[in-house]
Structures are given as C-alpha cells and as structure tokens.
Write a protein that holds these residues in place. Structure first.
Motif: not given
Length: 163
Positions: A49-54, A56-69
């Motif tokens: 869902i997040v990937q389709s909204v933005y 982005c790839t799975k790697g980009q999403l996991s990097r963004a999520r990791r930085r927020l964490c």
C-alpha cells in the motif's frame, strides 16, 4: 500527546536529521493512518500500500522507515509474507534545547523592552496616511470601453417574441 505536538516534534527532529521527501511523506502517511484508525497502540500497514501510494521500491521504503525509527519518531516490527509489518507512533517530546540551530532572537511580534505596552497597541491600531500617495477610488467610468462588448444583434436573442 496530540496530533499538533507530534507534527511539531517531527519538524524539530527534521532540523537535526534532515529528512528527505519520502521520509517526510511516510511519517505523515503513518500519522494520518493512525488518526483515521482512532490512534491505536500499534497498527499494520502493508508495504504494498505504501509503495503504491508513493511509487517507491521496497528498498527505498525500508531505508526511509529505518531513518524514522533511528530518529525515534516511530517503531516498526517487520512482518512476514502473510502478516504485514506493525507500526507504532512514538509520542515522546523531543527536547528543543538540544537543537543545533535553535534561534533565540526576538521575533517581530515581540515588542522592544523599552517600549510600553500601551504605545505598542496604539501603533498597531493607528492608520498611517501618506500624503504623497493620492487616494483613488475604484469606480467604473463611462469613458472606458467594455473589455468584451456584446453586439446589439445578440441581445435578447433567446427571448420569445411578443405577439
């Protein structure tokens, strides 16, 4: 902690961590999702869902999520193929005194120390009139042509003729 405090804490953390557009969008997407779900302790959001909204790839999403964490804004428990990951919005205040670029200069709204409050209010409510600028009124004048004149033959064309 309320929605506004979470948003303010994000912008404070943004001054320190310099989040990119995907990280910023992801955080506000998570806040919106939590708000629509009536602020549960934790909630699941499928990566698809997040990937389709933005877009982005799975790697980009996991990097963004990791930085927020790492910034301490969210926590994430990864899922597996059949169970999506679980997000939690962390609602602790970020100390503002630790900011590297906190600006402590007075703002324009802050009156100078030597000026009395009454005189500040008088200045706010006074009207400054400049005699060098003539007063003009915006009234239509008869000498100016219409921007889009209507030909006389088109006036009342749809009106029924009287018998």
């Amino acid at each position: 902690m309320n929605y506004i405090e979470l948003i303010n804490n994000f912008w404070i953390a943004n001054k320190i961590h310099k989040f990119n557009s995907l990280e910023t969008s992801l955080y506000f997407f998570i806040l919106d999702y939590a708000n629509n779900a009536r602020w549960p302790e934790s909630f699941i959001v499928p990566n698809g869902i997040v990937q389709s909204v933005y877009g982005c790839t799975k790697g980009q999403l996991s990097r963004a999520r990791r930085r927020l964490c790492k910034a301490g804004l969210i926590s994430y428990e990864s899922g597996d193929r059949f169970n999506p990951g679980k997000y939690t919005v962390i609602a602790h205040p970020t100390p503002t005194r630790d900011l590297p670029e906190a600006d402590t200069r007075p703002t324009l709204d802050t009156p100078p120390c030597a000026v009395a409050k009454a005189s500040v209010h008088e200045q706010e409510n006074s009207v400054i009139k400049d005699e060098t600028i003539p007063e003009t009124y915006s009234r239509p004048t008869g000498d100016l042509p219409e921007a889009y004149p209507t030909p006389a033959s088109n006036i009342n064309k749809t009106k029924l003729k009287e018998k």
